[in-house]
Design a protein around this motif. Structure first.
Motif, PDB file in Angstrom:
ATOM      1  N   ALA A  41     -43.022  52.244 -42.242  1.00  4.93           N
ATOM      2  CA  ALA A  41     -42.534  50.877 -42.488  1.00  4.93           C
ATOM      3  C   ALA A  41     -43.642  49.835 -42.347  1.00  4.93           C
ATOM      4  N   GLY A  43     -31.614  44.893 -39.403  1.00  2.00           N
ATOM      5  CA  GLY A  43     -32.955  45.475 -39.480  1.00  2.00           C
ATOM      6  C   GLY A  43     -33.928  44.795 -38.540  1.00  2.00           C
ATOM      7  N   ARG A  44     -35.151  44.572 -39.044  1.00  2.48           N
ATOM      8  CA  ARG A  44     -36.187  43.959 -38.214  1.00  2.48           C
ATOM      9  C   ARG A  44     -36.679  42.631 -38.792  1.00  2.48           C
ATOM     10  N   ASP A  45     -36.579  42.496 -40.141  1.00  3.41           N
ATOM     11  CA  ASP A  45     -37.171  41.327 -40.821  1.00  3.41           C
ATOM     12  C   ASP A  45     -36.167  40.682 -41.768  1.00  3.41           C
ATOM     13  N   THR A  69     -30.450  48.625 -42.832  1.00  3.01           N
ATOM     14  CA  THR A  69     -31.705  48.763 -43.590  1.00  3.01           C
ATOM     15  C   THR A  69     -32.659  49.775 -42.946  1.00  3.01           C
ATOM     16  N   GLY A  70     -32.449  50.099 -41.665  1.00  2.85           N
ATOM     17  CA  GLY A  70     -33.259  51.128 -41.022  1.00  2.85           C
ATOM     18  C   GLY A  70     -33.135  52.458 -41.757  1.00  2.85           C
ATOM     19  N   ARG A 102     -47.173  45.046 -36.210  1.00  3.54           N
ATOM     20  CA  ARG A 102     -47.710  45.295 -37.554  1.00  3.54           C
ATOM     21  C   ARG A 102     -47.958  43.967 -38.267  1.00  3.54           C
ATOM     22  N   LYS A 134     -27.515  46.236 -32.369  1.00  7.42           N
ATOM     23  CA  LYS A 134     -27.410  45.485 -33.628  1.00  7.42           C
ATOM     24  C   LYS A 134     -26.630  46.208 -34.716  1.00  7.42           C
ATOM     25  N   ARG A 177     -42.755  48.037 -47.859  1.00  5.80           N
ATOM     26  CA  ARG A 177     -41.893  46.866 -47.654  1.00  5.80           C
ATOM     27  C   ARG A 177     -41.613  46.172 -48.986  1.00  5.80           C
ATOM     28  N   SER A 222     -40.905  54.129 -38.393  1.00  9.34           N
ATOM     29  CA  SER A 222     -41.635  52.977 -37.889  1.00  9.34           C
ATOM     30  C   SER A 222     -43.093  52.995 -38.371  1.00  9.34           C
ATOM     31  N   ARG A 228     -42.236  52.393 -30.328  1.00  8.05           N
ATOM     32  CA  ARG A 228     -41.670  51.862 -31.581  1.00  8.05           C
ATOM     33  C   ARG A 228     -41.610  50.331 -31.539  1.00  8.05           C
ATOM     34  N   ASP A 278     -43.475  48.088 -34.267  1.00 12.00           N
ATOM     35  CA  ASP A 278     -42.683  47.220 -35.152  1.00 12.00           C
ATOM     36  C   ASP A 278     -43.038  45.744 -34.955  1.00 12.00           C
ATOM     37  N   TYR A 323     -35.812  52.982 -44.458  1.00 11.51           N
ATOM     38  CA  TYR A 323     -37.118  53.416 -43.929  1.00 11.51           C
ATOM     39  C   TYR A 323     -37.028  54.848 -43.399  1.00 11.51           C
ATOM     40  N   ARG A 324     -35.872  55.187 -42.828  1.00  9.34           N
ATOM     41  CA  ARG A 324     -35.674  56.560 -42.345  1.00  9.34           C
ATOM     42  C   ARG A 324     -35.628  57.523 -43.538  1.00  9.34           C
TER      43      ARG A 324
END
Ligand code: DC
Length: 212
Positions: free
Chosen positions: A89, A114-116, A35-36, A171, A17, A95, A86, A164, A168, A39-40
């Motif tokens: 986050a 990202g994820r969301d 966006t990771g 949650r 991605k 968030r 992770s 992870r 992810d 969080y990193r």
């Protein structure tokens, strides 16, 4: 005229991605935010300051004070930081603190990965993709990358990816899932060039549909 096109690219670690998002941004002349990295960056500061990653309020304060310089740190890509990212986050305080940051970046047009992104950050994005690939394929990709600079076993990378993914996706706050209106792209059997070409085709199709 400003291009206000927003593109949401979500998916698990090593799905492709990040590269896909960067290449789509280059192609469409839009800015790109991984966006990771936010969080990193929070994870790296939590580690530096010896904060308990489970202390949601303390970690949330770190996220609230995050500055752009932190995103330049060269340790953010480490596997350990990815895991800690992770964990931190999962806190709703984290968030919430990073939501405005991401939306402000997207204003005026951008590609965010990202994820969301398609579900929570940009639910009205012009185009949305969810990129996936089998866990063993993703682990092999990540292992090839990491083993250039460190001595690490493939099995360790696979376990870390699976852990992870689980964290992810399970949650309570903004879990990783595909938006109902996202196109799904499985890159397991694709080279990165094939995946980028297919992602561009899908995004262009969605942009055309959104404009008609
Ligand atoms: O994309 P990445 O591997 O750099 O992300 C690191 C971690 O950050 C990931 O395991 C979960 C979290 N993350 C998130 O919860 N939401 C995002 N939009 C991006 C990353």
């Amino acid at each position: 005229m400003t291009d206000t096109t927003t593109i949401a690219i979500d998916g698990p670690a090593a799905s492709g991605k990040g590269t896909i998002a960067r290449r789509i941004a280059e192609h469409l002349g839009l800015r790109h935010l991984d966006t990771g990295l936010l969080y990193r960056g929070v994870a790296a500061l939590v580690r530096d300051q010896g904060i308990f990653p489970t202390d949601g309020d303390a970690v949330g304060r770190i996220a609230g004070d995050l500055t752009i310089e932190v995103l330049e740190r060269d340790d953010l890509r480490e596997d350990g930081i990815g895991n800690l990212a992770s964990i931190v986050a999962a806190h709703p305080q984290v968030r919430a603190a990073l939501m405005e940051w991401q939306r402000n970046f997207a204003m005026g047009g951008a590609v965010l990965d990202g994820r969301d992104i398609g579900t929570v950050i940009l639910p009205d994005a012009t185009a949305k993709l969810f990129i996936s690939a089998d866990a063993d394929v993703r682990a092999a990709r990540r292992w090839r990358e990491l083993s250039k600079t460190q001595d690490i076993a493939y099995r360790t990378v696979l376990e870390s990816i699976e852990e992870r993914d689980r964290r992810d996706a399970e949650r309570a706050s903004a879990p990783m899932t595909h938006a109902a209106d996202a196109d799904l792209l499985d890159t397991s059997e694709m080279s990165i060039e094939q995946a980028v070409a297919e992602a561009l085709r899908l995004v262009n199709e969605q942009i055309t549909a959104a404009r008609s």
